[in-house]
Structure formats: structure tokens, C-alpha cells
Design an enzyme around this catalytic site. Structure first.
Site, short mmCIF file in Angstrom:
data_model
loop_
_atom_site.label_atom_id
_atom_site.label_comp_id
_atom_site.label_asym_id
_atom_site.label_seq_id
_atom_site.Cartn_x
_atom_site.Cartn_y
_atom_site.Cartn_z
N GLU A 120 39.98 27.67 27.01
CA GLU A 120 38.73 27.25 27.65
C GLU A 120 37.50 27.56 26.79
O GLU A 120 36.61 26.73 26.67
CB GLU A 120 38.59 27.95 29.01
CG GLU A 120 37.41 27.43 29.82
CD GLU A 120 37.41 27.99 31.23
OE1 GLU A 120 37.10 27.23 32.16
OE2 GLU A 120 37.72 29.18 31.41
N ARG A 164 31.42 37.76 24.44
CA ARG A 164 31.66 38.49 25.69
C ARG A 164 32.26 39.86 25.40
O ARG A 164 31.98 40.84 26.09
CB ARG A 164 32.59 37.68 26.60
CG ARG A 164 32.04 36.31 26.98
CD ARG A 164 32.86 35.64 28.04
NE ARG A 164 32.54 36.15 29.36
CZ ARG A 164 33.04 35.68 30.49
NH1 ARG A 164 33.90 34.69 30.45
NH2 ARG A 164 32.70 36.19 31.66
N ARG A 187 58.00 42.46 41.10
CA ARG A 187 59.46 42.55 41.15
C ARG A 187 59.96 43.97 40.90
O ARG A 187 61.02 44.35 41.38
CB ARG A 187 60.07 41.62 40.10
CG ARG A 187 60.15 40.18 40.54
CD ARG A 187 61.21 39.42 39.75
NE ARG A 187 61.29 38.04 40.21
CZ ARG A 187 60.99 36.98 39.49
NH1 ARG A 187 60.58 37.14 38.24
NH2 ARG A 187 61.09 35.76 39.98
#
Length: 517
Positions: A257, A266, A450
Site C-alpha cells: 500500500e 512513519r 491455535r
């Protein structure tokens, strides 16, 4: 009858014209095919040894295809396969003459006296068959590449998908006797016992989360999901920063993206505690420039490998991931995000089928490379419509497994599903059950696990720094620390420090994290 022989009118065999399509005969081993079929005819147990290696198309000689089909049919119906039964089955199929007749089947059984080497010989045939498939694949692509009416980009996608399907179909893994597995499990247990934190996988850097998961476990597929503005990319990037910068563990981050520069911006905001918008416009105060200069050194040499290829396919991912694990020692793989991937070259009836293929391939990749694969995923809009009536509690906007977009296979393939959820975004500022102040906080909801318990983990969130951290952590201003600049000091986040998340202003209105990731 093999392609190298034909029968004249007198019934005698004579050489057939050689196929010069590729300048020489396609890969084959007719004598080995005869030996394998002979072994299957004299030993009732031999088929069970080679049933996963061979199928009719594995055989080059058309006669041998028919004979193996008959043997396969008999074994699947739990009937014995010998000279008589195979001849009768071929007669029933109407293929006895095509298979060379009963005399040829008798001739095959006389080729061998033992089936001891049938598995070895079968692997030779499987290799020859794979080589023929590759030749056919390459020839088809070559022919289309010469056609000027064919779009090259589409041809690349088709080639990529066809090769991926070929590799998947021929990728086999043998069973393992339990002893080495028990030894490996015991070694992992000893390692965990020696570690005071009980970590057996890659640490996330979020203590409460690691206490539940024992770290990101090898061969696990972990789905990290959330609605837009929940900060799932910020969460993934915070974890990636902890792994690569704090623990110096090699990590691969596939960003479908954002570009690598956007991602690193960032990361700089996260590490240096400088608001993201200032990283973009460069309007830093003197204090922020000093903080940048000192903290940016932490990123030097960090083993974080970013790939920002748009529209990444599962085949490309697999190829790149293999190389990164082999060459860079990568221990964990992150993908942002699953729905932007594709399975180019493969045909599907729906996008849901394609996503099913992608999620299954990611799980296969995690097992193959024995590293955790973390894939971000979107949620559908159903979560937004819940709780619009009288239900306004903390659980009213809580995501569920059924909210996963194209969810069926994703939920099934995942070993763990985590939701990033910020009640504050929905103006829920306090947990009515516990009285916990939720301003500047986020929940990491472990909805499927799990290997352990499902649980909610509370962490701090600073949108302006795109950072998730332990719920009791805060970073001191640069003037208050010594050589270990940025050292964590005790204090709860939320409010103060010109925090635009404080008070009743939701993060979206503060303009901190309302982007679609």
C-alpha cells in the site's frame, strides 16, 4: 506404443520419426517405465509406495499411461493388480489393444524379479515428467511472446501463475518419524525454560502480548485485522520496529500500500517521537531536530528489509521470501496487506476464491520457511453498523471473526487472528466493566489462537507518532535524559504532552490516524 517406435503392415516394429520440436527428444525413460509397471504387476504392496509419486501422465509411452490407469483403478477399488486382472480391466475400459495387448503386459511382468527399487525408479519418472512440463510451459510462453498482439504484462502474469501452479503441484513432503520431532520439541521447551520471559518465538516487544503468545511462533500464519483508522499498519510497524531495532532480529516487510519512503517516514516518527505531519513538511523545532539527530542513529544497520512492490503476487512473494530467509537470515515476514495481493495467471470464479488461494499459500510459505508470517487484513463494514441502536457499550463495535473480508478461508488458514481495536475512536472512553480509562489506549483482541488462549491485550497508542507500546510506557523529552536518549520511564500514556488524543476528541477528528490503514 512409444513415440520412438511404430508398427508396419507386417506387424513388425520399426523406428518412428523423432520429434525435433525442441531439437531433441523430450525427457523420458521408457525402460524405467517398463520396470516400474513390471514391479507393480508382481508386487501387490508396491502401488502404496509410489501412489503419491506417480499418475497416468507421468508416463511418456501412451501404452504405459493406459496400463498404469488400470493398475490405479484396481488398487483404488481394493482389487489385486496382476497380469490377468490388469488385462481384464483394460478390456473393460476398451483400451487393451491400445496398451499393447495381453502379450505386452506379460512381457512387462517378466522385466523384473523384485520391486525393491520401485520407489527410486518412480522418482526418476517423476523428474522426467516435471522436466516435460517445464518444456511445455516454456514453449507456450515463447510462442505467445512472439505474438505481437499479446499484452506483455498480461503474459508475465500468466507465466508467473502457471509456474507457481506447477511448483505447487510438484511440491511433496515426506512423512517424518516422531523421534526427531520429539527431540526438536524438547529443545524448544528447554530454550523456553532458560528464558525468564518464556519466549519461544520472535518477541513482539509488547510484554502483555508476548505473555499470551510466547512470541511469534515459527510456521504460524498470523492475521492482523482492523477497520480503517484503527491503526493496524501502525501496530505492525511498531512491532517491526521492536523486532528489528530493539532486538536486532532480521525481518522482511512487504508493503503493498505504501512506498518504502512513506513507511520509513512513519518509522522515523515512531522512533524519534516527532509527529508524522512534521516529518512530511519538515517544520521541526530545534528540540525536535536534536531528538531526530540523536534517535535516528537507532535505525543504523537495523535488519529491516522493505519491499514496496505494488500488486505483489503470491509467486513473487514466495521467491523473494525464500531469498531473504536464505541470504539475510530473516526470521519473520510481514505483509501489508493481504487483500492487495493477487494470484496472477490463475483463474478463479470469484475474488473470494482468489483470497482463499492467497491465504492458503501464505500458510504454506510459513511452513516451508519455518518462520512466522504476519499478514494484515481488512474487515468488512458490518462492524460499523453494530451498536447503532441502544447498545453503546465497549463491546458494541468489537470486531468478530465473521467480520474478516472474504473471511472463510482466512479464518481457517490462520493459526492466530488478532484485531486492532480502539474504543476511543467510537467515543467509548471508559471500560464500563473495569473502569479502565481508554483514552490513548488500544485493544489487541486475540480472537483465534491455535496454540493458546484467546484474550484482550491493552496497549498504549500514540497516533501522532504511529506507535503502539506497552500500556505503562512513556518516552521522556530529550532534555530530561542522559546518554540513553529515549529511555523508557514509568508513566501512563494518555493526556498531557499536547496529546491530541486527550479529552473527548476522537482520533479521526484530530487528524492523526484517519488514513485507510
Amino acid at each position: 506404443m512409444p513415440a520412438t517406435e511404430r508398427t508396419n503392415r507386417a506387424g513388425k516394429r520399426q523406428p518412428a520419426p523423432i520429434d525435433n520440436t525442441y531439437g531433441h527428444l523430450p525427457p523420458q525413460a521408457l525402460d524405467v517405465e517398463q520396470v516400474v509397471l513390471g514391479a507393480l504387476l508382481i508386487d501387490a504392496e508396491a502401488f502404496g509406495v509410489v501412489s503419491e509419486l506417480l499418475h497416468p501422465d507421468t508416463f511418456y509411452d501412451p501404452r504405459h499411461k493406459q496400463i498404469f490407469t488400470a493398475i490405479q483403478t484396481l488398487n483404488m477399488s481394493e482389487r489385486p493388480a496382476d497380469i490377468i486382472t490388469v488385462s481384464e480391466e483394460l478390456k473393460k475400459m476398451g483400451k487393451l489393444d491400445e496398451a499393447g495387448g495381453a502379450p505386452y503386459i506379460i512381457e512387462l511382468s517378466a522385466k523384473v524379479s523384485s520391486s525393491a527399487n520401485v520407489e527410486y525408479h518412480s522418482r526418476i519418472l517423476a523428474q522426467k515428467y516435471m522436466a516435460r512440463q517445464l518444456i511445455s510451459y516454456a514453449s507456450d510462453i515463447e510462442t505467445k511472446a512472439f505474438d505481437e498482439t499479446v499484452d506483455t504484462d498480461l503474459l508475465m502474469q500468466e507465466a508467473e501463475g502457471a509456474l507457481f501452479q506447477l511448483s505447487q503441484k510438484n511440491m511433496k513432503q515426506d512423512y517424518t518419524q516422531i523421534d526427531p520431532v520429539v527431540k526438536k520439541a524438547y529443545e524448544i521447551l528447554q530454550k523456553a525454560a532458560a528464558n525468564s520471559g518464556g519466549l519461544t518465538g520472535v518477541p513482539s516487544g509488547l510484554d502483555d502480548l508476548d505473555a499470551v503468545t510466547s512470541g511469534w511462533q515459527p510456521s504460524d500464519l498470523v492475521i492482523i485485522a482492523g477497520r480503517p483508522a484503527m491503526g493496524k499498519t501502525s501496530y505492525a510497524l511498531s512491532v517491526a520496529k521492536n523486532i528489528a531495532v530493539d532486538y536486532r532480529i532480521p525481518i522482511a516487510f512487504f508493503s503493498l500500500e505504501m512506498s518504502n519512503v512513506q513507511l520509513v517516514n512513519r518509522l522515523i516518527s515512531n522512533v524519534c517521537e516527532i509527529p508524522g505531519h512534521k516529518i512530511l513538511n519538515g517544520q521541526l523545532t530545534n528540540e525536535e531536530w536534536a531528538r531526530l539527530d540523536q534517535n535516528l542513529r537507532k535505525l543504523d544497520g537495523a535488519p529491516l528489509y522493505i519491499d514496496d512492490t505494488p500488486g505483489l503476487s503470491v509467486f513473487e512473494l514466495r521467491t523473494k521470501a525464500r531469498r531473504l530467509v536464505k541470504e539475510k537470515g530473516v526470521k519473520i515476514i510481514m505483509i501489508d496487506y493481504l487483500q492487495l495481493m493477487n494470484a496472477n495467471g490463475m483463474k478463479f470464479n470469484s475474488r473470494q476464491e482468489e483470497v482463499s488461494k492467497i491465504s492458503g499459500s501464505l500458510k504454506g510459505l510459513a511452513k516451508e520457511l519455518d518462520v512466522p508470517v504476519l499478514a494484515l487484513s481488512q474487515l468488512n463494514r458490518s462492524v460499523e453498523s453494530r451498536g447503532d441502536g441502544d447498545a453503546k457499550g465497549i463491546d458494541s463495535k468489537r470486531p468478530q471473526l465473521s467480520d474478516l473480508r472474504e473471511s472463510g478461508s482466512i479464518e481457517q488458514d490462520a493459526d492466530m487472528v488478532q484485531f486492532v481495536h480502539r474504543p476511543e475512536y467510537y467515543h467509548i472512553l471508559e471500560d464500563s466493566a473495569t473502569g479502565q480509562d481508554l483514552r490513548g489506549m488500544a485493544q489487541i483482541i486475540i480472537a483465534k489462537h491455535r496454540k493458546g488462549a484467546t484474550k484482550d491485550v491493552l496497549v498504549s497508542f500514540r497516533g501522532e507518532f504511529t506507535r503502539f507500546a506497552n500500556k505503562n510506557e512513556r518516552y521522556a523529552p530529550i532534555d530530561n535524559v542522559g546518554p540513553m536518549d529515549g529511555e523508557i520511564i514509568g508513566s501512563a500514556l494518555g493526556g498531557g504532552m499536547d496529546d491530541p488524543l486527550a479529552g473527548d476528541v476522537p482520533p479521526s477528528q484530530a487528524g492523526l490516524d484517519d488514513l485507510p490503514y
